[in-house]
Design a protein around this motif. Structure first.
Motif, PDB file in Angstrom:
ATOM      1  N   THR A  50       0.836  -1.201   0.000  1.00 36.09           N
ATOM      2  CA  THR A  50       0.000   0.000   0.000  1.00 36.09           C
ATOM      3  C   THR A  50       0.871   1.250   0.000  1.00 36.09           C
ATOM      4  OG1 THR A  50      -1.645  -1.224   1.281  1.00 36.09           O
ATOM      5  CG2 THR A  50      -1.895   1.158   1.197  1.00 36.09           C
ATOM      6  N   ILE A  51       1.950   1.227   0.775  1.00 35.83           N
ATOM      7  CA  ILE A  51       2.854   2.375   0.840  1.00 35.83           C
ATOM      8  C   ILE A  51       3.570   2.558  -0.493  1.00 35.83           C
ATOM      9  CG2 ILE A  51       4.929   3.286   1.955  1.00 35.83           C
ATOM     10  CD1 ILE A  51       3.924   1.889   4.548  1.00 35.83           C
ATOM     11  N   ARG A  52       3.975   1.463  -1.117  1.00 35.14           N
ATOM     12  CA  ARG A  52       4.596   1.566  -2.448  1.00 35.14           C
ATOM     13  C   ARG A  52       3.612   2.165  -3.454  1.00 35.14           C
ATOM     14  NH1 ARG A  52       7.267  -3.558  -1.146  1.00 35.14           N
ATOM     15  NH2 ARG A  52       9.495  -3.126  -0.983  1.00 35.14           N
ATOM     16  N   GLY A  53       2.368   1.745  -3.377  1.00 33.83           N
ATOM     17  CA  GLY A  53       1.330   2.303  -4.243  1.00 33.83           C
ATOM     18  C   GLY A  53       1.118   3.785  -3.992  1.00 33.83           C
ATOM     19  N   LEU A  54       1.195   4.171  -2.732  1.00 33.58           N
ATOM     20  CA  LEU A  54       1.095   5.581  -2.356  1.00 33.58           C
ATOM     21  C   LEU A  54       2.189   6.395  -3.038  1.00 33.58           C
ATOM     22  CD1 LEU A  54       0.407   5.751   1.454  1.00 33.58           C
ATOM     23  CD2 LEU A  54      -0.058   7.594  -0.085  1.00 33.58           C
ATOM     24  N   MET A  55       3.398   5.870  -2.972  1.00 33.06           N
ATOM     25  CA  MET A  55       4.552   6.577  -3.534  1.00 33.06           C
ATOM     26  C   MET A  55       4.444   6.683  -5.054  1.00 33.06           C
ATOM     27  SD  MET A  55       7.407   4.796  -1.113  1.00 33.06           S
ATOM     28  CE  MET A  55       8.769   5.261  -2.136  1.00 33.06           C
ATOM     29  N   SER A  56       3.962   5.647  -5.704  1.00 33.14           N
ATOM     30  CA  SER A  56       3.874   5.675  -7.166  1.00 33.14           C
ATOM     31  C   SER A  56       2.739   6.565  -7.654  1.00 33.14           C
ATOM     32  CB  SER A  56       3.713   4.264  -7.724  1.00 33.14           C
ATOM     33  OG  SER A  56       2.484   3.718  -7.311  1.00 33.14           O
TER      34      SER A  56
END
Length: 181
Positions: A50-56
């Motif tokens: 979820t955090i990686r998705g946030l960053m992208s």
């Protein structure tokens, strides 16, 4: 009621002083312990993706589900609701550390400080209407739900202030302007 008529707000209500009542759990030893608990939660509950998705997606707010936190550690979730002023900064620091681990170049930029945590899920007895707000929710995280019927601007109460300087033996007057919309 239409869903567009509802205004949902989660807020940490603050009191002038913090007191510990008998029977309440003791606070974590330090912010580091709360941060470590959050990092363990991120690892075990799959929030890393979820955090990686946030960053992208260039988003800056992680939606933390209280139900997920409760299933990870019920006491941690309860303490988070009771003392958000202690836990939320530590959780946000853990989020920033996780973002920095995923993208070290982002850690060197000021944008890493923009990452925040939003709270969703079941608030239990902390889910109230404006009439349900009372002193029992001071210093606690609350979800306030209601229909906004009137909204006014905050007007300053001080319009003009006068100060005496003993060193120069002069008065200084400052006029404070009103907010305009």
């Amino acid at each position: 009621r239409r869903s567009s008529d509802l205004c949902s707000v989660s807020a940490a209500l603050r009191a002038p002083t913090l007191t510990t009542q008998p029977g309440t759990p003791t606070p974590m030893a330090d912010a580091g312990a709360a941060k470590r608990a959050f990092l363990d939660f991120v690892d075990q509950k799959g929030y890393a993706n979820t955090i990686r998705g946030l960053m992208s997606s260039d988003s800056t707010r992680l939606q933390l589900n209280l139900d997920d936190l409760r299933s990870f550690d019920a006491e941690l979730a309860s303490n988070f609701l009771r003392r958000p002023a202690e836990y939320l900064p530590a959780f946000e620091e853990g989020l920033r550390e996780t973002v920095a681990n995923f993208d070290p170049t982002l850690a060197k930029q000021a944008t890493v400080n923009k990452f925040r945590i939003g709270v969703t899920g079941s608030f239990g007895s902390h889910h109230v209407t404006p009439r349900g707000l009372n002193s029992g929710l001071l210093n606690k995280l609350a979800y306030v739900e209601g229909i906004v019927t009137k909204c006014t601007l905050v007007r300053p109460k001080v319009v003009k202030s006068t100060h005496w300087c003993p060193a120069t033996k002069k008065f200084t007057t400052k006029e404070i302007g009103r907010a305009h919309v």
